[in-house]
Design a protein around this motif. Structure first.
Motif, PDB file in Angstrom:
ATOM      1  N   ALA A   9     -22.302  -8.849  11.008  1.00 53.16           N
ATOM      2  CA  ALA A   9     -20.981  -9.234  11.411  1.00 53.16           C
ATOM      3  C   ALA A   9     -20.491  -9.970  10.036  1.00 53.16           C
ATOM      4  CB  ALA A   9     -20.842 -10.521  12.495  1.00 53.16           C
ATOM      5  N   GLY A  10     -21.088 -10.792   9.174  1.00 52.39           N
ATOM      6  CA  GLY A  10     -20.594 -11.392   7.902  1.00 52.39           C
ATOM      7  C   GLY A  10     -20.180 -10.197   6.908  1.00 52.39           C
TER       8      GLY A  10
ATOM      9  N   VAL B 204     -16.285  -6.636   4.481  1.00 47.63           N
ATOM     10  CA  VAL B 204     -15.530  -5.352   4.246  1.00 47.63           C
ATOM     11  C   VAL B 204     -14.205  -5.536   4.599  1.00 47.63           C
ATOM     12  CG1 VAL B 204     -15.581  -3.028   4.801  1.00 47.63           C
ATOM     13  CG2 VAL B 204     -17.655  -4.234   3.876  1.00 47.63           C
ATOM     14  N   ALA B 205     -13.764  -6.033   5.959  1.00 47.39           N
ATOM     15  CA  ALA B 205     -12.632  -6.094   6.466  1.00 47.39           C
ATOM     16  C   ALA B 205     -11.721  -6.686   5.693  1.00 47.39           C
ATOM     17  CB  ALA B 205     -12.591  -6.621   7.871  1.00 47.39           C
ATOM     18  N   PHE B 206     -11.945  -8.063   5.091  1.00 45.37           N
ATOM     19  CA  PHE B 206     -11.331  -8.687   4.133  1.00 45.37           C
ATOM     20  C   PHE B 206     -10.530  -7.896   2.805  1.00 45.37           C
ATOM     21  CE2 PHE B 206     -10.642 -11.619   0.507  1.00 45.37           C
ATOM     22  CZ  PHE B 206      -9.606 -12.412   0.928  1.00 45.37           C
TER      23      PHE B 206
ATOM     24  N   LEU C 259      -6.718  -4.950   0.094  1.00 44.31           N
ATOM     25  CA  LEU C 259      -6.123  -3.313  -0.715  1.00 44.31           C
ATOM     26  C   LEU C 259      -5.121  -2.876   0.019  1.00 44.31           C
ATOM     27  CD1 LEU C 259      -9.736  -1.772  -1.399  1.00 44.31           C
ATOM     28  CD2 LEU C 259      -8.130  -2.972  -3.054  1.00 44.31           C
ATOM     29  N   VAL C 260      -5.286  -3.076   1.528  1.00 47.51           N
ATOM     30  CA  VAL C 260      -3.917  -2.415   2.208  1.00 47.51           C
ATOM     31  C   VAL C 260      -2.835  -3.338   1.985  1.00 47.51           C
ATOM     32  CG1 VAL C 260      -2.828  -2.096   4.450  1.00 47.51           C
ATOM     33  CG2 VAL C 260      -5.096  -1.603   4.252  1.00 47.51           C
ATOM     34  N   ALA C 261      -2.787  -4.574   1.592  1.00 46.86           N
ATOM     35  CA  ALA C 261      -1.415  -5.531   1.239  1.00 46.86           C
ATOM     36  C   ALA C 261      -1.132  -5.168   0.010  1.00 46.86           C
ATOM     37  CB  ALA C 261      -2.088  -6.908   1.557  1.00 46.86           C
ATOM     38  N   LEU C 262      -2.121  -4.982  -1.002  1.00 42.43           N
ATOM     39  CA  LEU C 262      -1.760  -4.683  -2.332  1.00 42.43           C
ATOM     40  C   LEU C 262      -1.170  -3.282  -2.415  1.00 42.43           C
ATOM     41  CD1 LEU C 262      -2.138  -5.210  -5.203  1.00 42.43           C
ATOM     42  CD2 LEU C 262      -4.039  -4.006  -5.537  1.00 42.43           C
ATOM     43  N   GLY C 263      -1.513  -2.270  -1.684  1.00 42.58           N
ATOM     44  CA  GLY C 263      -0.709  -1.155  -1.529  1.00 42.58           C
ATOM     45  C   GLY C 263       0.408  -1.298  -1.052  1.00 42.58           C
ATOM     46  N   VAL C 264       0.852  -2.102   0.027  1.00 43.28           N
ATOM     47  CA  VAL C 264       2.139  -2.193   0.534  1.00 43.28           C
ATOM     48  C   VAL C 264       2.951  -2.993  -0.451  1.00 43.28           C
ATOM     49  CG1 VAL C 264       3.586  -3.510   2.211  1.00 43.28           C
ATOM     50  CG2 VAL C 264       1.259  -2.485   2.883  1.00 43.28           C
ATOM     51  N   LEU C 265       2.574  -3.881  -1.402  1.00 48.74           N
ATOM     52  CA  LEU C 265       3.263  -4.715  -2.186  1.00 48.74           C
ATOM     53  C   LEU C 265       3.557  -3.968  -3.479  1.00 48.74           C
ATOM     54  CD1 LEU C 265       1.817  -8.234  -1.678  1.00 48.74           C
ATOM     55  CD2 LEU C 265       3.917  -7.327  -0.734  1.00 48.74           C
TER      56      LEU C 265
END
Length: 293
Positions: free
Chosen positions: A243-244, A249-251, A256-262
Motif C-alpha cells: 500500500a505504501g 507511485v501514485a504521488f 508528473l500529471v500536474a507538471l504536465g498540466v502546468l
C-alpha cells in the motif's frame, strides 16, 4: 305494497345467502392454519388419509412431509468488476437463461477515472436463486450479498379462501338473477353481483401479485469499477508495504500529471517575462544614452 314486499324479501334472501357463504369460509379458516408455517411445524393430513400406517406417519396423524411454504425472497448484491457495463450485459444473459427477467436497468458511462457502473433489478426463479447468485458473483469480486425472506403462506391461504367465497356468492346470486321476475329484483341482484365481482377481481389481482413475488425473487444488483470500491486497509506488513509503494507511485504519478498540466502555462509565463525584461532593459539604455548626450 306487493312489489315492496317482494323487494324486501329478495334483499333479505341476498343478504342471507351472502352471510351464509361468508360464514362457511370463516369456519374453514378457523379450523385451518392460524399462523405462519414454521420450520418445525407440520400440517394435518386430510381426513381420508388419517389413521394410516404408523410406519409412515409415526401414528401422530400428521403428514409425513411439511406443507411447502410460500416465501418471498428479496436482496441486494454489490460486485466490483473491471468493466461494469460488460458485466451488466453478462448478468442479463445469466438471468434470462435461468428463466428470469430484468425489471429495471440503469447504466452510467465512465467518468472521473472510473470504468462506469450499472444497477439492475433482477427477477430470478426462486428455485434457481442460489445458482444464479453464484454466477453473478463470478462476474468480478462480490463485495456484498444480502437476502431476506418473508413467509406469506397464511396470506396465500387467506386469499384462496376469500376468492372461493366470492365465487360461491356470485354463483348463488347469478342463480337468483336467472329466477328473478321483476325489474326491481333484477336491478338489486345486478348491483350486488357487480359489487362482489369487483371484490373478486381485486382479490385475484392480489393473488397474482403475491404469486409473482413468490415465484421470482427480487435482487438489486450494483456493478461498479475498482475506482468506486472502498479502499481496503492493509492487514499485515507485506500488504502495508504494498500500500505504501502504491501511494508513493501514485504521488509522483500525480506530480508528473500536474507538471504536465502546468508546463504550457509555465513556458508561456516565461516567454512573457523575458519579453518584459528585454523591453525594460531597452528603455533603460535609451534613457541612459539620452542623458549622456
Amino acid at each position: 305494497m306487493r312489489r315492496n314486499a317482494r323487494t324486501t324479501t329478495l334483499g333479505a334472501a341476498v343478504l342471507a345467502a351472502t352471510l351464509l357463504l361468508a360464514g362457511c369460509s370463516a369456519g374453514s379458516l378457523a379450523t385451518g392454519d392460524s399462523g405462519p408455517v414454521g420450520d418445525e411445524q407440520s400440517v394435518p393430513v386430510a381426513p381420508e388419509m388419517q389413521g394410516g400406517d404408523s410406519a409412515t406417519d409415526g401414528g401422530t396423524g400428521f403428514a409425513a412431509e411439511e406443507r411447502a411454504r410460500d416465501v418471498i425472497v428479496t436482496g441486494s448484491m454489490t460486485v466490483t468488476a473491471d468493466d461494469p457495463i460488460a458485466a451488466a450485459r453478462d448478468a442479463v444473459r445469466l438471468v434470462e437463461s435461468a428463466g428470469g427477467r430484468i425489471d429495471g436497468r440503469t447504466e452510467y458511462a465512465p467518468a472521473n477515472g472510473d470504468a462506469g457502473s450499472a444497477t439492475l433489478i433482477l427477477r430470478i426463479p426462486a428455485e434457481r436463486l442460489q445458482a444464479v447468485l453464484d454466477d453473478l458473483a463470478a462476474l468480478g469480486r462480490a463485495d456484498e450479498i444480502s437476502t431476506s425472506t418473508s413467509d406469506v403462506t397464511v396470506l396465500v391461504t387467506d386469499l384462496e379462501s376469500r376468492i372461493a367465497t366470492q365465487r360461491g356468492i356470485i354463483d348463488r346470486l347469478n342463480t337468483m338473477f336467472e329466477r328473478a321476475t321483476t325489474i326491481d329484483d333484477l336491478i338489486t341482484l345486478e348491483t350486488t353481483i357487480a359489487q362482489h365481482q369487483a371484490t373478486l377481481e381485486d382479490l385475484e389481482a392480489q393473488q397474482r401479485s403475491v404469486s409473482d413475488q413468490v415465484a421470482l425473487s427480487t435482487i438489486s444488483l450494483y456493478l461498479r469499477s475498482e475506482a468506486e470500491a472502498p479502499k481496503q486497509e492493509p492487514m499485515d506488513f507485506l500488504s502495508g508495504l504494498s500500500a505504501g509503494w502504491s501511494a508513493f507511485v501514485a504521488f509522483f504519478s500525480g506530480l508528473l500529471v500536474a507538471l504536465g498540466v502546468l508546463l504550457p502555462w509555465l513556458i508561456a509565463a516565461g516567454l512573457i517575462s523575458a519579453a518584459i525584461v528585454l523591453i525594460v532593459r531597452r528603455n533603460r539604455r535609451r534613457n541612459a544614452a539620452k542623458t549622456a548626450s
